[in-house]
Design a protein around this motif. Sequence first.
Motif, PDB file in Angstrom:
ATOM      1  N   THR A  52      88.222 -10.477  49.074  1.00 44.00           N
ATOM      2  CA  THR A  52      89.448 -10.515  48.343  1.00 44.00           C
ATOM      3  C   THR A  52      88.678 -11.261  46.650  1.00 44.00           C
ATOM      4  O   THR A  52      89.087 -10.234  45.724  1.00 44.00           O
ATOM      5  CB  THR A  52      90.286 -11.594  48.995  1.00 44.00           C
ATOM      6  N   VAL A  53      88.186 -12.085  46.991  1.00 45.57           N
ATOM      7  CA  VAL A  53      87.810 -12.437  45.325  1.00 45.57           C
ATOM      8  C   VAL A  53      86.805 -11.115  44.074  1.00 45.57           C
ATOM      9  O   VAL A  53      86.946 -10.836  43.809  1.00 45.57           O
ATOM     10  CB  VAL A  53      85.796 -13.577  45.821  1.00 45.57           C
ATOM     11  N   ALA A  54      85.756 -10.437  45.028  1.00 46.98           N
ATOM     12  CA  ALA A  54      84.996  -9.464  44.314  1.00 46.98           C
ATOM     13  C   ALA A  54      86.335  -8.747  43.913  1.00 46.98           C
ATOM     14  O   ALA A  54      85.748  -7.746  42.400  1.00 46.98           O
ATOM     15  CB  ALA A  54      84.317  -9.160  45.096  1.00 46.98           C
ATOM     16  N   GLU A  55      87.349  -7.730  44.687  1.00 53.95           N
ATOM     17  CA  GLU A  55      87.703  -6.830  44.023  1.00 53.95           C
ATOM     18  C   GLU A  55      88.818  -7.342  43.143  1.00 53.95           C
ATOM     19  O   GLU A  55      89.198  -6.783  41.580  1.00 53.95           O
ATOM     20  CB  GLU A  55      88.629  -6.544  45.894  1.00 53.95           C
ATOM     21  N   ALA A  56      88.798  -8.337  43.577  1.00 51.46           N
ATOM     22  CA  ALA A  56      90.424  -9.046  42.682  1.00 51.46           C
ATOM     23  C   ALA A  56      89.857  -9.312  41.053  1.00 51.46           C
ATOM     24  O   ALA A  56      90.007  -9.105  39.650  1.00 51.46           O
ATOM     25  CB  ALA A  56      91.171 -10.075  42.645  1.00 51.46           C
ATOM     26  N   GLN A  57      88.184  -9.839  41.081  1.00 50.97           N
ATOM     27  CA  GLN A  57      87.405  -9.975  40.120  1.00 50.97           C
ATOM     28  C   GLN A  57      87.293  -8.757  39.033  1.00 50.97           C
ATOM     29  O   GLN A  57      87.243  -8.623  38.276  1.00 50.97           O
ATOM     30  CB  GLN A  57      85.684 -10.736  40.058  1.00 50.97           C
ATOM     31  N   GLU A  58      86.846  -7.759  39.941  1.00 50.14           N
ATOM     32  CA  GLU A  58      86.935  -6.398  39.346  1.00 50.14           C
ATOM     33  C   GLU A  58      88.168  -5.895  38.347  1.00 50.14           C
ATOM     34  O   GLU A  58      88.030  -5.761  37.586  1.00 50.14           O
ATOM     35  CB  GLU A  58      86.184  -5.344  40.154  1.00 50.14           C
ATOM     36  N   LEU A  59      89.291  -5.935  38.856  1.00 53.43           N
ATOM     37  CA  LEU A  59      90.455  -5.709  38.649  1.00 53.43           C
ATOM     38  C   LEU A  59      90.588  -6.785  37.216  1.00 53.43           C
ATOM     39  O   LEU A  59      91.427  -6.189  36.294  1.00 53.43           O
ATOM     40  CB  LEU A  59      91.024  -5.892  39.588  1.00 53.43           C
ATOM     41  N   LEU A  60      89.793  -7.819  37.397  1.00 55.76           N
ATOM     42  CA  LEU A  60      90.668  -8.850  36.501  1.00 55.76           C
ATOM     43  C   LEU A  60      89.807  -8.067  35.307  1.00 55.76           C
ATOM     44  O   LEU A  60      90.269  -7.772  34.062  1.00 55.76           O
ATOM     45  CB  LEU A  60      90.057 -10.312  36.790  1.00 55.76           C
ATOM     46  N   ASP A  61      88.252  -7.777  35.455  1.00 56.00           N
ATOM     47  CA  ASP A  61      87.679  -7.623  34.205  1.00 56.00           C
ATOM     48  C   ASP A  61      88.030  -6.368  33.258  1.00 56.00           C
ATOM     49  O   ASP A  61      88.397  -6.246  32.587  1.00 56.00           O
ATOM     50  CB  ASP A  61      86.146  -7.169  35.114  1.00 56.00           C
TER      51      ASP A  61
END
Length: 171
Positions: free
Chosen positions: A55-64
């Motif tokens: 969840t954290v990794a996917e959300a970070q990619e989307l935010l970036d």
Amino acid sequence: MASTSSGRQADGRDRDSEGRARNARPRDGLGRPLPYGADGVARQPEGVVRGPRETVAEAQELLDAGRPFHAHEVFEDAWKSGPDGERGLWRGLAQLAVGLTHAGRGNVTGGARLLRRGAGALEEWISQTGQARPHGMDLTGLTDWALRLAQSVEDTAAGIDATAWAPRLRG
């Protein structure tokens, strides 16, 4: 009722294969609807069960990538499918992502309000659990980031670049 290839019903409403209302219009990176037939960004599938690290990794990619609306969808899945004890955490993170979305769209009042609400939710979660770094995330840093961004949005009374303001979840 017959449906078109885009999922639109003959009456113009978007429905999925079971007849539930769905908006099939393409969206931009901030989740704004685009005209039918326009090129949009890929939508996040809803209802996906992910582990916290995923969840954290996917959300970070989307935010970036400047897609906080889509990161919000990832956090919302965790909020709805995760353990009861973590729902406040994921809800607060979803609110931060939605606040960034609204700030990026130029909705100064809504963006600042949601950023502060999300920061408050994270502060409450820390207070209740004593955990400021769940799943490697820096909740204190995220809270500070959200409050700084809310103030900046209000001070400038203008939209922001969501990519430039993307937070680091794991500080």
